[in-house]
Scaffold this motif. Structure first.
Motif, PDB file in Angstrom:
ATOM      1  N   LYS A  62      10.409  -1.335 -16.442  1.00 50.87           N
ATOM      2  CA  LYS A  62      11.413  -0.591 -15.988  1.00 50.87           C
ATOM      3  C   LYS A  62      10.960   0.862 -16.612  1.00 50.87           C
ATOM      4  CE  LYS A  62      16.430   0.119 -16.767  1.00 50.87           C
ATOM      5  NZ  LYS A  62      17.646  -0.427 -17.735  1.00 50.87           N
ATOM      6  N   ALA A  65       8.675   2.434 -14.034  1.00 52.71           N
ATOM      7  CA  ALA A  65       9.502   2.786 -12.726  1.00 52.71           C
ATOM      8  C   ALA A  65      10.374   3.819 -13.099  1.00 52.71           C
ATOM      9  CB  ALA A  65      10.231   1.780 -12.364  1.00 52.71           C
ATOM     10  N   PHE A  66      10.887   4.217 -13.964  1.00 52.70           N
ATOM     11  CA  PHE A  66      11.841   5.232 -14.428  1.00 52.70           C
ATOM     12  C   PHE A  66      11.132   6.414 -14.727  1.00 52.70           C
ATOM     13  CE2 PHE A  66      13.665   8.072 -17.369  1.00 52.70           C
ATOM     14  CZ  PHE A  66      15.174   7.980 -17.096  1.00 52.70           C
ATOM     15  N   LYS A  68       8.284   7.190 -13.079  1.00 48.81           N
ATOM     16  CA  LYS A  68       7.795   7.479 -11.687  1.00 48.81           C
ATOM     17  C   LYS A  68       8.898   8.076 -11.008  1.00 48.81           C
ATOM     18  CE  LYS A  68       5.367   7.470  -7.800  1.00 48.81           C
ATOM     19  NZ  LYS A  68       4.329   8.580  -7.910  1.00 48.81           N
ATOM     20  N   GLU A  69      10.093   7.565 -11.178  1.00 46.47           N
ATOM     21  CA  GLU A  69      11.054   8.035 -10.258  1.00 46.47           C
ATOM     22  C   GLU A  69      11.561   9.392 -10.987  1.00 46.47           C
ATOM     23  OE1 GLU A  69      15.851   6.949  -9.601  1.00 46.47           O
ATOM     24  OE2 GLU A  69      14.618   5.777 -10.510  1.00 46.47           O
ATOM     25  N   LYS A  70      11.823   9.664 -12.139  1.00 45.21           N
ATOM     26  CA  LYS A  70      11.742  11.159 -12.918  1.00 45.21           C
ATOM     27  C   LYS A  70      10.848  12.098 -12.533  1.00 45.21           C
ATOM     28  CE  LYS A  70      15.306  11.813 -14.721  1.00 45.21           C
ATOM     29  NZ  LYS A  70      16.394  12.146 -14.461  1.00 45.21           N
ATOM     30  N   ALA A  72       9.360  12.379  -9.596  1.00 48.68           N
ATOM     31  CA  ALA A  72       9.657  13.072  -8.179  1.00 48.68           C
ATOM     32  C   ALA A  72       8.587  13.264  -7.601  1.00 48.68           C
ATOM     33  CB  ALA A  72      11.030  13.820  -8.391  1.00 48.68           C
ATOM     34  N   THR A 100       5.937  -1.300  -9.054  1.00 50.83           N
ATOM     35  CA  THR A 100       6.732   0.011  -9.690  1.00 50.83           C
ATOM     36  C   THR A 100       6.452   1.084  -8.799  1.00 50.83           C
ATOM     37  OG1 THR A 100       5.217   0.635 -11.260  1.00 50.83           O
ATOM     38  CG2 THR A 100       6.870  -0.947 -12.004  1.00 50.83           C
TER      39      THR A 100
END
Length: 307
Positions: A62, A65-66, A68-70, A72, A100
């Protein structure tokens, strides 16, 4: 193979926790922004600084993945994939981490053989592991010091680079000759070496390392970014800064990563300096004062070099 690994500064990210000892994702989001604002070139999430051996598999996945998402897409993100001793558990961990979407998955060198086992055993285990990992996922190595440090040899590193699957090595040898041997072995390949040690950083930059990936990028990443971007064109200023960075890196011998989290509290990013790997109550008033002094003098160098 999706490869976006860039040269420069790659902080080994810390994991903030709430007062209830859960991952603090709000603070983690602030950290991602702070690193990027301070001109890092990539993020190494889920590593020893992240207290990965004290995170559950679900938490590790998690967190990666977080981050990587943040991020952007502004900077690439890599993360360690395995901490278990058991081979099948490692396969499970790595395949979950691969899902992820991180830019490269990091293999821990000491997970591939026991401390007393030979390089031949190490290589055999790596070959078996590669067969069980998705071919499209880019791979990296990390010479993690815990539970024991396994420094990869130049010969083994060449074998790995020749597979075409490895692109990043976080080197913790703290040995200029060892790094030179590795650089010679992989010359012309797509594999890049990132030094984790500040004292040897300048000399290894001259030899051809691609950047810095160490704990001190949790304190003043902007100064490392300046050094990496200017060492060849401004050698006198770079030597002066390198001396400062090398001496201040001795704060690693304090209670880390508690001290890094305290520094990040001074930056207004974290709410506490709680850790799972260390007892934050052992962080003394004198320790805090030393970090406060480092914070103040770092800002002086930031004004001199980065503004």
């Amino acid at each position: 193979m999706n490869m976006k690994i860039s040269e420069g500064v790659w902080p080994t990210m810390v994991t903030p926790f709430t007062d209830n000892n859960e991952v603090d994702y709000e603070a983690l989001g602030r950290l991602v922004e702070w690193y990027i604002q301070n001109r890092v070139n990539g993020l190494f999430a889920v590593c020893q600084s992240s207290e990965m051996f004290y995170l559950t598999l679900e938490e590790r996945v998690k967190v990666a993945a977080f981050v990587k998402e943040k991020s952007a897409g502004r900077v690439p993100v890599i993360a360690s994939g395995h901490i278990s001793d058991d081979f099948e558990e490692q396969v499970k961990e790595l395949n979950m981490m691969a899902e992820t979407g991180i830019d490269a998955m990091v293999l821990i060198t000491n997970r591939l053989a026991l401390e007393h086992e030979s390089d031949e055993v190490w290589l055999n285990n790596l070959e078996k592991l590669l067969e069980r990992l998705p071919k499209h996922v880019s791979l990296s190595f990390y010479e993690c010091p815990f539970p024991y440090k396994r420094v990869i040899s130049p010969e083994l590193l060449k074998w790995c680079s020749d597979t075409g699957r490895f692109f990043f090595l976080k080197d913790t040898s703290c040995d200029i000759d060892n790094i030179k041997g590795k650089l010679d072995a992989i010359k012309g390949s797509g594999l890049k070496i990132y030094n984790a040690n500040t004292a040897t950083l300048m000399e290894t930059l001259k030899l051809g390392v691609a950047g810095y990936s160490g704990v001190m990028a949790n304190f003043h990443p902007d100064l490392y970014a300046w050094l990496l971007g200017n060492w060849s064109e401004k050698p006198a200023e770079a030597d002066h800064l390198s001396n400062f960075l090398s001496m201040t890196s001795l704060i690693e011998k304090q209670l880390y990563p508690v001290n890094a989290k305290y520094y990040l509290m001074l930056e207004g990013l974290l709410n506490n300096y709680h850790c799972r790997s260390k007892n934050h109550k052992e962080f003394t008033a004198t320790n805090r004062l030393e970090v406060e002094q480092l914070h103040r003098i770092s800002k002086v160098f930031t004004k001199q070099y980065c503004i």
